[in-house]
Design an enzyme around this catalytic site. Sequence first.
Site, mmCIF file in Angstrom:
data_model
loop_
_atom_site.group_PDB
_atom_site.id
_atom_site.type_symbol
_atom_site.label_atom_id
_atom_site.label_comp_id
_atom_site.label_asym_id
_atom_site.label_seq_id
_atom_site.Cartn_x
_atom_site.Cartn_y
_atom_site.Cartn_z
ATOM 1 N N GLY A 12 0.777 -1.235 0.000
ATOM 2 C CA GLY A 12 0.000 0.000 0.000
ATOM 3 C C GLY A 12 0.807 1.284 0.000
ATOM 4 C CG ASN A 14 1.531 3.149 -5.803
ATOM 5 O OD1 ASN A 14 1.906 4.166 -6.389
ATOM 6 N ND2 ASN A 14 2.131 1.991 -5.957
ATOM 7 N NE ARG A 66 -12.289 -14.312 -9.333
ATOM 8 C CZ ARG A 66 -11.138 -13.990 -8.777
ATOM 9 N NH1 ARG A 66 -10.550 -14.814 -7.940
ATOM 10 N NH2 ARG A 66 -10.579 -12.839 -9.023
ATOM 11 C CB ILE A 93 -8.858 -11.058 -13.228
ATOM 12 C CG1 ILE A 93 -7.393 -11.458 -13.515
ATOM 13 C CG2 ILE A 93 -9.618 -10.837 -14.528
ATOM 14 C CD1 ILE A 93 -7.218 -12.785 -14.164
ATOM 15 C CG LEU A 94 -10.721 -5.060 -12.308
ATOM 16 C CD1 LEU A 94 -11.016 -3.639 -12.764
ATOM 17 C CD2 LEU A 94 -10.607 -5.122 -10.797
ATOM 18 C CG ASN A 108 -3.717 -0.733 -12.980
ATOM 19 O OD1 ASN A 108 -3.634 -1.039 -11.790
ATOM 20 N ND2 ASN A 108 -2.958 -1.291 -13.911
ATOM 21 C CG HIS A 110 1.814 -1.630 -15.797
ATOM 22 N ND1 HIS A 110 1.532 -2.925 -15.401
ATOM 23 C CD2 HIS A 110 2.898 -1.713 -16.608
ATOM 24 C CE1 HIS A 110 2.402 -3.749 -15.958
ATOM 25 N NE2 HIS A 110 3.235 -3.035 -16.701
ATOM 26 N N GLY A 149 -9.258 -5.239 -21.557
ATOM 27 C CA GLY A 149 -7.954 -5.866 -21.782
ATOM 28 C C GLY A 149 -7.053 -5.741 -20.557
ATOM 29 C CG ASP A 151 -1.322 -3.745 -17.861
ATOM 30 O OD1 ASP A 151 -1.967 -3.314 -16.894
ATOM 31 O OD2 ASP A 151 -0.458 -4.634 -17.768
#
Length: 197
Positions: A12, A14, A66, A93-94, A108, A110, A149, A151
């Site tokens: 954490g 960020n 899931r 994975i969203l 996001n 990266h 997708g 990124d």
Amino acid sequence: MLNIVVCVSGGGTNLQAIIDGVKEGKIRNTKIVGVISNNVGAYALQRAEDAGIPAFCISPKNFESREEFNEAFLKQLKELNPGLIVLAGFLVILPEKMIEVYRDRIINIHPSLIPSFCGTGYYGLKVHEAALTRGVKVTGATVHYVDEGTDTGRIIMQKAVDVLEGDTPEVLQRRVMEQAEWIILPKAIDKIATASE
Ligand code: GRF
């Protein structure tokens, strides 16, 4: 006022940069209304608690399927009703539905200059290992919108960082965080939060 939810999985740092940015006025017009972790041991949860931010752990391990996890996750988001969702080291994975519901409202961070070293399998230290193996002299970080997708969403902000002789993945990861991630993630949120003012 832009209400944001920050999704985390790990240390954490960020998240901390966002908390500090809001406190110091570098991120304007923004309130962190919640932090969600998929990992009960994430130190990020402690950081949220220390800052007085409601923190929730929703782990796939606590659900039979899931689908049930996805549902619980979406329900929590709905309750927090964010204007923007910030993925800050979120290793899940969203759910597709989440991307549909919050289109153009999920960002996001990266740890590379997209389109280098991104996509499936490029997360955490693997990104920096790949950069060192390829021998690039410059790497960096990217803040982007999240789409279906991996990124592939629209880029909001990037910052370059030098790769130095003798770097290990760990050393490079730390430099990318200090010199890029902790700077551009708060900046990108501020940009979005003040865009419509
Ligand atoms: C960062 O390198 C981020 O770019 C990546 O995961 C790491 C998260 O670190 N997606 P932290 O939990 O914010 O310290």
